[in-house]
Design a protein around this motif. Structure first.
Motif, PDB file in Angstrom:
ATOM      1  N   ASP A 452       0.825  -1.208   0.000  1.00  0.00           N
ATOM      2  CA  ASP A 452       0.000   0.000   0.000  1.00  0.00           C
ATOM      3  C   ASP A 452       0.860   1.259   0.000  1.00  0.00           C
ATOM      4  O   ASP A 452       0.487   2.283  -0.573  1.00  0.00           O
ATOM      5  CB  ASP A 452      -0.957   0.002   1.191  1.00  0.00           C
ATOM      6  CG  ASP A 452      -0.231  -0.101   2.532  1.00  0.00           C
ATOM      7  OD1 ASP A 452       0.909  -0.620   2.558  1.00  0.00           O
ATOM      8  OD2 ASP A 452      -0.812   0.325   3.545  1.00  0.00           O
ATOM      9  N   VAL A 453       2.044   1.188   0.612  1.00  0.00           N
ATOM     10  CA  VAL A 453       2.965   2.331   0.611  1.00  0.00           C
ATOM     11  C   VAL A 453       3.470   2.572  -0.808  1.00  0.00           C
ATOM     12  O   VAL A 453       3.513   3.719  -1.286  1.00  0.00           O
ATOM     13  CB  VAL A 453       4.152   2.079   1.570  1.00  0.00           C
ATOM     14  CG1 VAL A 453       5.167   3.215   1.472  1.00  0.00           C
ATOM     15  CG2 VAL A 453       3.656   1.921   2.993  1.00  0.00           C
ATOM     16  N   PHE A 454       3.843   1.494  -1.499  1.00  0.00           N
ATOM     17  CA  PHE A 454       4.281   1.640  -2.894  1.00  0.00           C
ATOM     18  C   PHE A 454       3.164   2.262  -3.719  1.00  0.00           C
ATOM     19  O   PHE A 454       3.396   3.157  -4.536  1.00  0.00           O
ATOM     20  CB  PHE A 454       4.671   0.280  -3.466  1.00  0.00           C
ATOM     21  CG  PHE A 454       5.054   0.330  -4.931  1.00  0.00           C
ATOM     22  CD1 PHE A 454       6.363   0.570  -5.307  1.00  0.00           C
ATOM     23  CD2 PHE A 454       4.095   0.156  -5.930  1.00  0.00           C
ATOM     24  CE1 PHE A 454       6.719   0.633  -6.650  1.00  0.00           C
ATOM     25  CE2 PHE A 454       4.438   0.224  -7.264  1.00  0.00           C
ATOM     26  CZ  PHE A 454       5.751   0.457  -7.621  1.00  0.00           C
ATOM     27  N   GLN A 455       1.964   1.759  -3.526  1.00  0.00           N
ATOM     28  CA  GLN A 455       0.823   2.268  -4.305  1.00  0.00           C
ATOM     29  C   GLN A 455       0.630   3.761  -4.091  1.00  0.00           C
ATOM     30  O   GLN A 455       0.399   4.517  -5.041  1.00  0.00           O
ATOM     31  CB  GLN A 455      -0.455   1.524  -3.907  1.00  0.00           C
ATOM     32  CG  GLN A 455      -1.695   1.975  -4.665  1.00  0.00           C
ATOM     33  CD  GLN A 455      -2.971   1.482  -4.002  1.00  0.00           C
ATOM     34  OE1 GLN A 455      -3.061   1.473  -2.775  1.00  0.00           O
ATOM     35  NE2 GLN A 455      -3.941   1.075  -4.794  1.00  0.00           N
ATOM     36  N   LYS A 456       0.749   4.214  -2.835  1.00  0.00           N
ATOM     37  CA  LYS A 456       0.524   5.624  -2.531  1.00  0.00           C
ATOM     38  C   LYS A 456       1.596   6.498  -3.184  1.00  0.00           C
ATOM     39  O   LYS A 456       1.287   7.523  -3.809  1.00  0.00           O
ATOM     40  CB  LYS A 456       0.510   5.824  -1.017  1.00  0.00           C
ATOM     41  CG  LYS A 456       0.007   7.183  -0.573  1.00  0.00           C
ATOM     42  CD  LYS A 456      -1.433   7.410  -0.976  1.00  0.00           C
ATOM     43  CE  LYS A 456      -2.381   6.477  -0.255  1.00  0.00           C
ATOM     44  NZ  LYS A 456      -3.795   6.757  -0.576  1.00  0.00           N
ATOM     45  N   THR A 691       8.857  16.955   2.949  1.00  0.00           N
ATOM     46  CA  THR A 691       7.500  17.199   3.439  1.00  0.00           C
ATOM     47  C   THR A 691       6.501  16.326   2.708  1.00  0.00           C
ATOM     48  O   THR A 691       5.596  15.737   3.308  1.00  0.00           O
ATOM     49  CB  THR A 691       7.140  18.688   3.248  1.00  0.00           C
ATOM     50  OG1 THR A 691       8.077  19.484   3.952  1.00  0.00           O
ATOM     51  CG2 THR A 691       5.736  18.965   3.756  1.00  0.00           C
ATOM     52  N   GLU A 692       6.679  16.221   1.383  1.00  0.00           N
ATOM     53  CA  GLU A 692       5.764  15.416   0.572  1.00  0.00           C
ATOM     54  C   GLU A 692       5.838  13.951   0.976  1.00  0.00           C
ATOM     55  O   GLU A 692       4.823  13.260   1.064  1.00  0.00           O
ATOM     56  CB  GLU A 692       6.122  15.571  -0.907  1.00  0.00           C
ATOM     57  CG  GLU A 692       5.128  14.924  -1.851  1.00  0.00           C
ATOM     58  CD  GLU A 692       5.486  15.220  -3.293  1.00  0.00           C
ATOM     59  OE1 GLU A 692       5.829  14.262  -4.013  1.00  0.00           O
ATOM     60  OE2 GLU A 692       5.427  16.380  -3.694  1.00  0.00           O
ATOM     61  N   SER A 693       7.062  13.481   1.254  1.00  0.00           N
ATOM     62  CA  SER A 693       7.243  12.084   1.670  1.00  0.00           C
ATOM     63  C   SER A 693       6.560  11.833   3.004  1.00  0.00           C
ATOM     64  O   SER A 693       5.870  10.825   3.184  1.00  0.00           O
ATOM     65  CB  SER A 693       8.739  11.764   1.761  1.00  0.00           C
ATOM     66  OG  SER A 693       8.937  10.457   2.232  1.00  0.00           O
ATOM     67  N   ASP A 694       6.742  12.762   3.942  1.00  0.00           N
ATOM     68  CA  ASP A 694       6.109  12.607   5.252  1.00  0.00           C
ATOM     69  C   ASP A 694       4.591  12.623   5.145  1.00  0.00           C
ATOM     70  O   ASP A 694       3.895  11.840   5.814  1.00  0.00           O
ATOM     71  CB  ASP A 694       6.570  13.739   6.191  1.00  0.00           C
ATOM     72  CG  ASP A 694       8.046  13.621   6.554  1.00  0.00           C
ATOM     73  OD1 ASP A 694       8.597  12.508   6.384  1.00  0.00           O
ATOM     74  OD2 ASP A 694       8.642  14.631   6.974  1.00  0.00           O
ATOM     75  N   GLU A 695       4.077  13.489   4.298  1.00  0.00           N
ATOM     76  CA  GLU A 695       2.629  13.565   4.107  1.00  0.00           C
ATOM     77  C   GLU A 695       2.092  12.264   3.518  1.00  0.00           C
ATOM     78  O   GLU A 695       1.016  11.790   3.900  1.00  0.00           O
ATOM     79  CB  GLU A 695       2.282  14.735   3.185  1.00  0.00           C
ATOM     80  CG  GLU A 695       2.444  16.105   3.825  1.00  0.00           C
ATOM     81  CD  GLU A 695       2.127  17.228   2.853  1.00  0.00           C
ATOM     82  OE1 GLU A 695       1.863  16.923   1.664  1.00  0.00           O
ATOM     83  OE2 GLU A 695       2.138  18.396   3.274  1.00  0.00           O
ATOM     84  N   THR A 696       2.864  11.694   2.603  1.00  0.00           N
ATOM     85  CA  THR A 696       2.444  10.423   1.986  1.00  0.00           C
ATOM     86  C   THR A 696       2.364   9.327   3.036  1.00  0.00           C
ATOM     87  O   THR A 696       1.415   8.536   3.063  1.00  0.00           O
ATOM     88  CB  THR A 696       3.420  10.017   0.868  1.00  0.00           C
ATOM     89  OG1 THR A 696       3.505  11.074  -0.093  1.00  0.00           O
ATOM     90  CG2 THR A 696       2.951   8.743   0.172  1.00  0.00           C
ATOM     91  N   HIS A 697       3.357   9.264   3.902  1.00  0.00           N
ATOM     92  CA  HIS A 697       3.355   8.239   4.955  1.00  0.00           C
ATOM     93  C   HIS A 697       2.180   8.435   5.911  1.00  0.00           C
ATOM     94  O   HIS A 697       1.562   7.466   6.362  1.00  0.00           O
ATOM     95  CB  HIS A 697       4.676   8.268   5.724  1.00  0.00           C
ATOM     96  CG  HIS A 697       5.803   7.601   5.006  1.00  0.00           C
ATOM     97  ND1 HIS A 697       5.842   6.256   4.745  1.00  0.00           N
ATOM     98  CD2 HIS A 697       6.950   8.114   4.466  1.00  0.00           C
ATOM     99  CE1 HIS A 697       6.946   5.945   4.103  1.00  0.00           C
ATOM    100  NE2 HIS A 697       7.644   7.061   3.917  1.00  0.00           N
ATOM    101  N   ARG A 738      -1.764  -6.542   1.207  1.00  0.00           N
ATOM    102  CA  ARG A 738      -1.504  -5.101   1.031  1.00  0.00           C
ATOM    103  C   ARG A 738      -0.442  -4.596   2.012  1.00  0.00           C
ATOM    104  O   ARG A 738       0.402  -3.799   1.655  1.00  0.00           O
ATOM    105  CB  ARG A 738      -2.799  -4.307   1.213  1.00  0.00           C
ATOM    106  CG  ARG A 738      -3.795  -4.504   0.076  1.00  0.00           C
ATOM    107  CD  ARG A 738      -5.006  -3.638   0.267  1.00  0.00           C
ATOM    108  NE  ARG A 738      -4.708  -2.232   0.147  1.00  0.00           N
ATOM    109  CZ  ARG A 738      -4.690  -1.553  -0.989  1.00  0.00           C
ATOM    110  NH1 ARG A 738      -4.948  -2.183  -2.131  1.00  0.00           N
ATOM    111  NH2 ARG A 738      -4.415  -0.272  -1.022  1.00  0.00           N
ATOM    112  N   PHE A 739      -0.494  -5.087   3.241  1.00  0.00           N
ATOM    113  CA  PHE A 739       0.525  -4.749   4.234  1.00  0.00           C
ATOM    114  C   PHE A 739       0.350  -5.708   5.411  1.00  0.00           C
ATOM    115  O   PHE A 739      -0.736  -6.239   5.637  1.00  0.00           O
ATOM    116  CB  PHE A 739       0.390  -3.290   4.700  1.00  0.00           C
ATOM    117  CG  PHE A 739      -0.855  -3.008   5.507  1.00  0.00           C
ATOM    118  CD1 PHE A 739      -0.852  -3.068   6.894  1.00  0.00           C
ATOM    119  CD2 PHE A 739      -2.047  -2.674   4.870  1.00  0.00           C
ATOM    120  CE1 PHE A 739      -1.995  -2.806   7.633  1.00  0.00           C
ATOM    121  CE2 PHE A 739      -3.197  -2.406   5.596  1.00  0.00           C
ATOM    122  CZ  PHE A 739      -3.172  -2.479   6.987  1.00  0.00           C
ATOM    123  N   PRO A 740       1.439  -5.949   6.164  1.00  0.00           N
ATOM    124  CA  PRO A 740       1.346  -6.835   7.332  1.00  0.00           C
ATOM    125  C   PRO A 740       0.818  -6.059   8.536  1.00  0.00           C
ATOM    126  O   PRO A 740       1.561  -5.270   9.132  1.00  0.00           O
ATOM    127  CB  PRO A 740       2.796  -7.293   7.549  1.00  0.00           C
ATOM    128  CG  PRO A 740       3.626  -6.207   6.950  1.00  0.00           C
ATOM    129  CD  PRO A 740       2.824  -5.558   5.872  1.00  0.00           C
TER     130      PRO A 740
END
Length: 771
Positions: A452-456, A691-697, A738-740
């Motif tokens: 799901d992280v890759f997808q985002k 900032t964009e990376s943190d927002e994505t997480h 999707r994720f563990p």
């Protein structure tokens, strides 16, 4: 005169039997000893007729009066039995003579004698079977049909007698001679293989089914040949292998064992019965492999460390022949690959957080490619070794030095590398190479747990590529989405496909808008001030946020925007357009630069464009004036606009140390110089990327919470009641692709749903769904 002797039927019958057997014995004896000389047709028919006449004699065998049918039947029965018995006695006597001759032979001479006598005896048996055909057809058949034991056709009678009167007495010596012969061959000497084959064939021929003499079995062969042969084989290879291992390396021993196993396999085809194959291989495997399996496995790590594929292949083939022989190897292989993967990533991690995503992904792929080839070549692609490889790769892809600070680092870096591949650049790969690289991306993607992280990250980067028209090609983008869809299903890529549809719809919409606008300009006598194009992005499908700053667009831009809004409102009623100014960009021409024959073209963001256009009115502007005209926040104005323009020396502040703030003066630089005519000023800064990376997480965490709650509600809606432990297990099974999920997170979301009155807790740790 001598007294007359009365002749009774019994006496006549006995005289007939003696005369008949005397004649038969004479000719049977010729068959047994001189069959090569043959028998003329007259004699042959004489013997056959004698048997026929004697068996069908109608003479009564008792003083009692009997009916003709009973007398004939009873007489035939008795006379047939007596001939059968006399023939059996003859064969026993004959075989005693053969045995006496065999006593003087040993070893290969004994084998030659046995084979020669067997051939002569069985040829005679076949001939006698024809001579006594009438006896077989009538008396023997009737006896066997009535279930009488120890009655056989004449040929089988010969075999039974051979087994009882000769074979059992001489076989131990014969088998010992056979084993000596085979041992000679194993020691490298040349032997007469046909001798052994003949012995084996004779042994097989002696197998009779006691319940049905017409059928054959391998009982005699298995007991008298196979069993001692296997015992001798095991002893031979145990002794040889023990000695060889003590004097040679493990690799040399494996070559020796491999050759020996192949020899034994060939030996079956040369002179052994096919039935022995599995048992023989089992015995050889035990002596050559099982007994030395610990020694072989201890060598496995050394072969892995030195990448000796040929020897690894040899070890795999040997240990695969024994039960559970490969299990320890698979475990060691998995540990080895995991260690290699972690070491490879450690080298990347030593460069800090500044390494390129490509370097990280290449490090993962290098290890996987290396050991996948080893699995394919050395371990024949065996599924369990593939599983060990997958387990190891999954471990070092998701839990390595780079992932220590952030467990979702791998999917983020993989998405960024994919973005680099699919974005236009001077070093872009050609179509075939790109497809191969995308396939490698999917190799790493398979092992990523946080899909799901890759997808985002991927969807956000795809959105930027589509908005900025920076994709290397639509075909490449479509190919990647197809691969993701195949790996994770339609739902995983649904929004990605919808984004593509929006881009195509926007192209058609822009074409319609230009036609409409040209007509408006023509009717109004106006001139086009801005060459613009627009993209309509559906809310809910694009991972984009509204601008995080107020903005007053320049008059030229505002005029174009209002024109498009009028067109769009005419085409679609009830829809609201939200302008994503942070994604807008354009080009402006710098006509002010001195001594520049061809004007520079600046590629800028809309925010940068708004600031630069202010300098059309005056060459120097104060920070406060710029902020007043544009309405941009300090964060955006300082870092994404003025900071970049100053660094590129498009504008100057009079002091290199001056920071963007009220009172700072900005002056257009008439002496601007650049090697390129088209200068890209629309670049992102590292702080913005962070900032964009943190927002994505953060978005990922929020999405996970919603997904977990949706899954919990779906499960409980279907089951109505469920124990807490069972609910947690089902949630994990449904979400793990999707994720563990962490058990603690599942429990938190169960509690949240209870607070929202979706669930209630019952007795015995049971949960219930509230409709």
């Amino acid at each position: 005169m001598a007294p007359a002797v009365a002749t009774t039927p019994a006496n006549r019958a006995r005289d007939d039997l003696e005369q008949t057997w005397a004649y038969l014995q004479e000719n049977v004896d010729k068959v047994m000893h001189n069959l090569r000389e043959g028998m003329d047709m007259k004699t042959y028919m004489g013997v056959y007729t004698k048997v026929h006449n004697f068996c069908t004699s109608q003479k009564p065998t008792s003083t009692q009066q009997a009916g003709p049918i009973h007398s004939a039947s009873r007489g035939a029965h008795l006379l047939g039995e007596e001939i059968y018995t006399l023939l059996g006695s003859y064969l026993s006597d004959h075989l005693k003579e053969v045995y006496n001759k065999a006593e003087s032979h040993t070893d290969e001479a004994l084998l030659s004698f046995y084979i020669r006598e067997w051939k002569r005896y069985t040829d005679a048996a076949k001939y006698n079977n024809h001579l006594f055909k009438y006896l077989n057809r009538h008396w023997v058949k009737r006896e066997m049909d009535e279930g009488k034991k120890n009655v056989y056709d004449i040929y089988t009678l010969h075999l039974v007698k051979w087994k009882d009167d000769f074979f059992t007495k001489v076989w131990d010596r014969v088998m010992a001679a056979v084993l000596k012969l085979v041992e000679k061959q194993r020691n490298g000497e040349t032997i007469d293989q046909l001798q052994v084959k003949a012995i084996v064939d004779s042994c097989v021929s002696l197998g009779l089914d006691e319940n049905d003499p017409t059928k054959s079995t391998l009982d005699v062969y298995r007991r008298h040949f196979e069993a001692p042969f296997l015992t001798a084989t095991k002893t031979y290879y145990q002794q040889e292998s023990k000695l060889f291992v003590a004097q040679n390396s493990v690799v040399e021993y494996m070559k020796k064992a491999e050759a020996r196993l192949e020899e034994e396999k060939d030996r079956v085809g040369l002179f052994l019965h096919p039935d022995i194959m599995k048992k023989l291989m089992d015995v050889c495997n035990e002596a050559l492999i099982t007994d030395h399996s610990l020694l072989l496995r201890d060598e496995f790590q050394l072969l892995l460390d030195n990448e000796r594929k040929e020897d690894l292949t040899r070890m795999y083939k040997l240990l695969s022949r024994i039960k559970d022989g490969l299990d320890p190897l698979r475990n060691r292989f998995e540990a080895h690959v995991r260690k290699a993967g972690l070491a490879s990533v450690d080298k990347v991690a030593t460069s800090g957080d500044n390494f390129e995503p490509k370097v990280y992904v290449d490090a993962l792929l290098e290890v996987h490619s290396k050991y996948q080839q080893l699995v394919t070549v050395a371990f024949t692609g065996e599924s369990e070794f593939v599983r060990s490889l997958d387990n190891a790769c999954k471990e070092f892809v998701n839990r390595n030095e780079v992932c220590k600070s952030n467990s979702s680092r791998s999917p983020e870096l993989l998405a960024k590398y994919t973005d680099q591949l699919l974005k236009k650049s001077a070093k872009a790969a050609d179509e075939a190479e790109l497809e191969d690289l995308l396939q490698q991306i999917m190799v790493v993607f398979k092992y990523i747990e946080d899909k799901d992280v890759f997808q985002k990250f991927y969807s956000r980067m795809l959105a930027k590529r589509l908005v900025n028209a920076s994709s290397i090609s639509d075909d490449a983008e479509t190919s990647m989405i197809s691969k993701l869809k195949e790996a994770c299903g339609f739902e995983y890529t649904n929004k990605l496909q919808r984004m593509f549809q929006d881009v195509q719809i926007s192209k058609d919409l822009n074409s319609s808008y230009r036609d409409w606008y040209d007509k408006v300009l023509q009717d109004g006598g106006e001139k086009r001030s801005v060459d613009s194009s627009y993209q309509i992005l559906g809310t809910g499908f694009w991972p984009l946020n509204a601008p995080n700053t107020p903005f007053t667009p320049p008059m030229e831009v505002n005029k174009a925007v209002e024109s498009f809004r009028r067109f769009y409102d005419q085409k679609h009623t009830g829809r609201k357009l939200t302008w994503l100014w942070q994604l807008c960009k354009g080009e402006i021409r710098a006509n002010y630069v001195k001594q520049q024959k061809v004007p520079y073209t600046f590629q800028v963001s809309t925010y940068q464009m708004a600031v630069l256009l202010l300098f059309n009115e005056q060459e120097t502007l104060d920070y406060s004036e710029i902020q007043e005209y544009t309405s941009l926040t300090d964060e955006i104005l300082e870092h994404q606009v003025l900071g970049i323009l100053v660094k590129a020396r498009v504008v100057t502040t009079g002091s290199e140390d001056a920071k963007p703030a009220a009172g700072t003066k900005y002056t257009l630089n008439p002496n601007f110089k650049n090697k390129k005519i088209k200068v890209n000023l629309n670049v992102s800064v590292k702080s913005e990327q962070k900032t964009e990376s943190d927002e994505t997480h953060k978005t990922v965490e929020e999405d996970r919470k919603l997904l977990l709650q949706a899954v919990i509600v779906r499960i409980m809606k279907g089951r109505k009641k469920l124990r807490h432990v069972q609910l947690v297990e089902e949630v994990i099974n449904q979400v793990k692709n999707r994720f563990p999920p962490k058990v603690s997170d599942i429990k938190k979301n169960i509690d949240a749903l209870m607070e929202k009155d979706y669930l209630e807790r019952l007795d015995n740790d049971e949960l219930a769904y509230i409709a």
